[in-house]
Design an enzyme around this catalytic site. Structure first.
Site, PDB file in Angstrom:
ATOM      1  N   SER A 110     -22.087 -41.357  10.787  1.00  0.00           N
ATOM      2  CA  SER A 110     -21.338 -42.150  11.730  1.00  0.00           C
ATOM      3  C   SER A 110     -21.226 -43.631  11.353  1.00  0.00           C
ATOM      4  CB  SER A 110     -22.001 -42.051  13.105  1.00  0.00           C
ATOM      5  OG  SER A 110     -23.273 -42.661  13.086  1.00  0.00           O
TER       6      SER A 110
ATOM      7  N   LYS B  97     -23.549 -52.562  12.690  1.00  0.00           N
ATOM      8  CA  LYS B  97     -22.957 -51.370  13.322  1.00  0.00           C
ATOM      9  C   LYS B  97     -22.851 -51.615  14.822  1.00  0.00           C
ATOM     10  CE  LYS B  97     -23.572 -46.305  13.465  1.00  0.00           C
ATOM     11  NZ  LYS B  97     -24.481 -45.170  13.155  1.00  0.00           N
TER      12      LYS B  97
ATOM     13  N   SER C  70     -26.472 -40.278   9.287  1.00  0.00           N
ATOM     14  CA  SER C  70     -25.419 -41.267   9.526  1.00  0.00           C
ATOM     15  C   SER C  70     -25.511 -42.547   8.694  1.00  0.00           C
ATOM     16  CB  SER C  70     -25.392 -41.656  11.002  1.00  0.00           C
ATOM     17  OG  SER C  70     -24.784 -40.638  11.757  1.00  0.00           O
TER      18      SER C  70
END
Lengths: 102, 493, 484
Positions: free
Chosen positions: B157, B77, B181
């Site tokens: 997210s 990420k 997330s």
């Protein structure tokens, strides 16, 4: 905009003040949108007022833990290029910003 | 295609010389080349770095001294700082930022031999539930509704990480979870993810959103794969004051634990009004599986659940408003000039941050400002304590909780966009565990009528990720979720 | 003797409270491992934590905590076993995080008090409100480039102790005495070097005025004053400004002001409307700071003797006056020097030599005690020579001058110059006989009642013997001869 949204909307002046505190340039035409969005969110989070929290201790983060301390040793620094290499503007070995008048 | 493998299989195959790390990595890079333009899961693909790491991995494997993840291609990420590789948080304000350091979690993975394919897309500064708030554009969920090509969101997210794993363009990925997330995008993309206990994985080098909530965790196809990744990611880090000095257990070993006599709590408050009957059905299905596995099912109450979201949307923005103050255009990142320093700050931040980030900064500044602190922030901290106590009380009666992960399946890009509060409701089931700091595991349990994955969530006692892995493994076997998304490395577009 | 400002409406009292920012002596910074050393090349003593890079986190330095606790003892203050760090949020060029980590609601040190002593000997207690730990900011340099301010983060993140007083001071003199006392305490403890010129100790001053018996009126805060003298000047100027405004029917606005040394005036820096809303909240990167009682006890047990205690001991142990003892304990190095001289010797004599001859030399040469050309051991040896009558006091001064010049030990000087005191009564007796014979007329006058001539005879004998005669023996023998 519905009547309810209008009722909830924050005062534009408050949005301006909060934007200034946040160091955020907000365009004139965005102010009303933020006022409405924030007003809606604030109205929604006010559901917490239903609870009696007068005897509750606030929780900051990890519970039942205490700060760990490190020894007083120099283990870092001396990395000027690493510190400065991403700077948008530098003068010699300094970061540079528009002149600050005191 | 080697991209179909689980991490567990890949580790075995690499050691048996069935294929090389180079081949495994190249297969992934090929698939990324084919699919990423469409999915937009990766912001940066680090092909050269990955091939170099794969080569080194093959040498290690040949020498017989290869740590667990040697040659395993992962997606990171883009909230984890990676040394000499651009790290953006999906924000314009960090454009061209190249960290001269490696986050502790990614350093742990590298030390264990992992190969990094690239940096995955996310909601800007991890603020969002649909991966719609990225300066690099939205991520497309590889799943499609039956007979409908609508662009569905992957959740957020960690949307890029979830989409990459689901589409088989990474064997596993790192995510971060502040209010859901990892778990919510895992549910939307039909994969598995773990949000560990707060303090289990170091936050050092992860771009902060809300410091008291942020926690890194693994995302992968299976529970076992998540256990393998967590094994490497977790651990004490003296550079993070909130990191907990506690031994990391053998997570993978927990996969085969018996569930006999385990008490599973079913919190009645998660039966939210308006929850789809499909979600209710899959939840009941989960309960039945666990009964069959020998668990005792206990109805319990987490009375303050309904206040979780409102609490979260005070505390997280408050912390974020302060955490994001360092993005000022002086030392790194995007700068927009101004006639004075104050103008430079306001222009830089006004232009550098996207709308949702600005909305949360404003909200956070508001709830901390003079005259509002007690009414909002302090009150939220107190409610947070009540939510925490709910969980602690529940764990006196049960060992683990079972809930749905999200109130719906993945939604389309153009749905619920206009009202931020409607968007926030996607996190309703994931936020309470974040507030309490307890670990959670999300896994796919089945498909809805439209053919989209639905997820279930297990919540455990602090630092008892092992029970989540044990229960999750059993449910995974029962669910036998072998469905694949419409878009993945094995199909041609 | 109260300090008052006499205006057209009567007398006004000045009310002063001080916030002292004292840089903690430690090797590394408060929350990062970069060096806290002063005066290095720009941006070399900066870690990525100090420059607030994304994802960087603070970890606290144990020594800084201990230094704050030690200082707390120096202030006779309550040590809080549980304290917390908060973020103080504001944007500024030399504040990389966009917030300062400080302690707002739960400081590590609570209420205390110290004694100050004024020139007239008055002793006054000044209350301490709190001491908390916080991060120092970086430095903005405005004169390096025409249109830019340059930022050096070497100081960013160095530990500071903010020591807040109660509004207990009533004159510039009291404020000066308070600052000197705080400086003496932190220097004694080695918790801050107290150098106001280098900025390692800085003061913010809160000033208001009132008519006697009134409640407190609005105060103004004067920021960052870097010498005790300026603090005293600034208070006087600011207090007069208040009186003038009140007496002209005006009101004082609560604001932050700057003291302009050159113009001798204060001016507005930030008005109340522009006052920052710092949005303090607990720093979620840091857990509660909890110190064990046993550790606090240990720090207390190993605490160095503080100025007040040392003064009392000097009075008792060495028989010094409170005034002399105060002079000696004002700086720890002087007190230590004195004790090295005085140990096992006549304390009062030691005090006289240190505060008299030695201070005169140091003042003349502009030296600190640390650079004294004469070491404590040498002065001690000189006192020993006086004590065992090898030399007398007058010769001792001559020897001391030689010591200052040459750095030689007194015994060597006495030997080299032949200054050993003559105690041989036969030798002295002979000189006396010669002198009395040569001054027969004066002997007559003395005997007829002119007693004062005794001093003349002493002088003549000492002169003849180049000052080396033992004055006691000269005295005795002379009396004997003159009484015949």
């Amino acid at each position: 905009m519905t009547d309810k949204q209008k009722d909830d909307a924050l005062d534009i002046k408050i949005v301006q003040r909060v934007a200034k505190l946040s160091a955020l340039a907000v365009k004139e035409n965005e102010l009303a949108i933020y006022a409405q969005d924030l007003g809606g969110i604030i109205h929604w989070v006010e559901q917490l007022n239903e609870l009696d929290v007068s005897t509750v201790e606030p929780m900051v983060g990890a519970e039942n833990a205490k700060l760990r301390m490190r020894e007083d040793k120099v283990t870092d620094g001396n990395c000027r290029e690493a510190v400065l290499s991403n700077a948008p503007e530098r003068i010699a070995d300094f970061y540079a910003v528009p002149k600050v008048v005191e | 295609m080697l991209t179909e493998m689980t991490i567990a299989n890949a580790i075995e195959g690499l050691r048996q010389k069935e294929f090389s790390a180079d081949e495994l990595t190249r297969d992934h890079l090929k698939a990324i080349n084919l699919l990423n333009n469409r999915l937009n899961a990766y912001i940066t693909v680090t092909e050269k770095v990955a091939l170099g790491q794969a080569k080194a991995a093959d040498e290690k494997l040949a020498s017989g001294d290869a740590p667990m993840l040697t040659g395993v291609p992962l997606a990171i990420k883009d909230l984890f700082c990676t040394k000499d590789i651009p790290t953006t948080a999906a924000s314009r304000i960090l454009e061209n930022f190249i960290p001269p350091y490696e986050s502790t979690v990614t350093a742990n993975l590298l030390k264990d031999g992992a190969v990094f394919l690239g940096k995955t897309n996310l909601d800007e500064f991890a603020m969002g539930s649909g991966n719609l708030n990225s300066v690099f554009g939205a991520v497309e969920n590889p799943w499609k509704r039956k007979g409908d090509d609508a662009f569905l969101v992957p959740g957020g997210s960690s949307g890029g990480s979830a989409a990459a794993v689901a589409a088989r363009i990474a064997l596993g990925a790192t995510g971060t979870d502040t209010g859901g997330s990892i778990r919510q995008p895992a549910a939307y993309c039909g994969i598995t993810g773990i949000k560990p206990t707060y303090g289990r994985c170091s936050r050092w080098g992860i771009i902060a959103f809300a410091s008291s909530l942020d926690q890194a965790g693994p995302m992968a196809k299976t529970v076992e794969d998540c256990a393998i990744l967590l094994q490497s990611m977790a651990g004490f880090d003296p550079k993070d004051s909130t990191s907990v000095d506690r031994e990391v257990p053998e997570y993978r070993a927990a996969c085969n634990r018996s569930l006999k006599g385990l008490r599973v709590g079913i919190p009645k408050e998660y039966c939210a009004s308006g929850m789809s009957s499909e979600i209710e059905a899959i939840w009941q299905q989960g309960i039945d599986w666990l009964k069959e596995a020998g668990c005792e099912i206990v109805d319990i109450s987490l009375p303050h659940t309904k206040y979780g979201l409102a609490t979260y949307y005070i505390i997280a923005p408050a912390e974020a408003s302060s955490n994001l103050a360092r993005y000022d255009g002086v030392r790194y990142g995007h700068r927009v000039s101004g006639n004075s320093l104050d103008e430079l700050y306001a222009n830089t931040r006004g232009e550098g941050f996207g709308v949702e980030v600005k909305r949360r900064i404003l909200m956070g500044t508001y709830v901390l400002s003079s005259g509002y602190y007690d009414a909002y922030y302090l009150r939220a901290q107190k409610v947070r304590k009540l939510i925490y106590q709910d969980f602690m009380n529940a764990y006196e009666k049960v060992d683990v909780l079972l809930t749905p992960t999200a109130p719906s399946a993945a939604f389309a890009k153009d749905e619920h966009q206009d009202d931020p509060v409607q968007m926030y409701l996607n996190d309703i089931f994931t936020v309470p565990a974040s507030m309490a700091g307890v670990p959670g595991l999300a896994l796919p349990a089945g498909l809805n009528k439209q053919g989209l994955p639905l997820g279930l969530q297990l919540l455990g006692r602090p630092f008892d990720e092992e029970t989540l892995i044990a229960v999750g493994s059993a449910m995974e076997k029962a669910a036998n979720f072998t469905y694949k998304p419409a878009i993945h490395s094995g199909v041609s577009l | 003797m109260n300090y008052v400002i006499v205006g057209s409406t009567g007398s006004w009292e000045v009310v002063i409270g001080l916030e002292v920012h004292a840089q903690v002596i430690s090797k590394a910074k408060l929350f990062s491992g970069a060096s806290a050393h002063f005066g290095s090349e720009p941006n070399t003593q900066v870690s990525l934590v100090d420059a607030a890079f994304p994802g960087m986190l603070p970890v606290i330095n144990r020594e800084c905590v201990d230094q704050a606790i030690r200082t707390g003892f120096g202030l006779n203050a309550q040590i809080n076993l549980v304290s917390r760090f908060d973020r103080k949020n504001y944007f500024y060029a030399d504040l990389p995080q966009g917030y300062q980590i400080s302690q707002f609601t739960h400081p590590i040190v609570g209420k205390g008090e110290i004694e100050i002593e004024l020139d007239d000997g008055t002793v006054k207690k000044i209350g301490i409100t709190r001491l908390h730990l916080e991060q120092d900011a970086g430095k903005s340099i405005h004169d390096l480039a025409p249109k830019e301010t340059c930022i050096d983060l070497n100081r960013s993140g160095v530990a500071l102790m903010e020591i807040v007083s109660e509004p207990d001071m009533r004159s510039p003199e009291e404020a000066g005495a308070y600052l000197r006392k705080i400086r003496a305490i932190v220097r004694y403890l080695g918790t801050c070097d107290g150098n106001m010129e280098e900025g390692s100790m800085r003061a913010d001053v809160n000033v208001s005025v009132r008519k006697p018996g009134e409640k407190y009126r609005t105060r103004c805060e004067l920021k960052n004053i870097n010498s005790i003298r300026y603090v005293m000047q600034a208070i006087e100027i600011e207090a007069k400004r208040h009186v003038e405004i009140y007496e002209n029917g005006g009101e004082i606005d609560q604001e932050t002001r700057l003291f302009d040394v050159v113009k001798g005036e204060t001016r507005t820096m930030r008005s109340k409307e522009d006052a920052h809303d710092y949005r303090y909240f607990p720093d979620p990167d840091l857990l509660p700071l909890i110190v064990e009682q046993s550790h606090v006890d240990h720090l207390n047990a190993t605490l160095i003797e503080l100025p007040d205690a040392k003064r009392n001991r000097f009075q008792n142990e060495y028989g010094l006056s409170r005034y002399d003892a105060n002079v000696l304990v004002a700086e720890k190095d002087i007190a230590d020097f004195f004790e090295n001289v005085a140990k096992g010797r006549d304390g009062r004599l030691a005090s006289n030599w240190v505060t008299g001859e030695l201070f005169a030399v140091l003042n003349k040469k502009g030296l600190s005690i640390h650079d004294s050309p004469v070491k404590a051991e040498a002065i001690g040896a000189l006192l020993d020579l006086i004590g065992d009558k090898t030399i007398n006091g007058k010769i001792a001064k001559e020897v001391f001058e030689d010591m200052v010049e040459t750095g030689d030990m007194p015994a060597d000087i006495v030997k080299r110059k032949g200054l050993r005191q003559v105690t041989d009564t036969g030798v002295i007796d002979k000189v006396i006989v010669d002198i009395l014979f040569a001054n027969a007329d004066k002997v007559e006058q003395y005997k007829s009642g002119k007693d004062k001539l005794f001093g003349f005879f002493i002088g003549q004998v000492m002169k003849e013997m180049k000052g080396k005669a033992n004055p006691v023996i000269v005295n005795e023998l002379l009396k004997k001869h003159l009484s015949v």
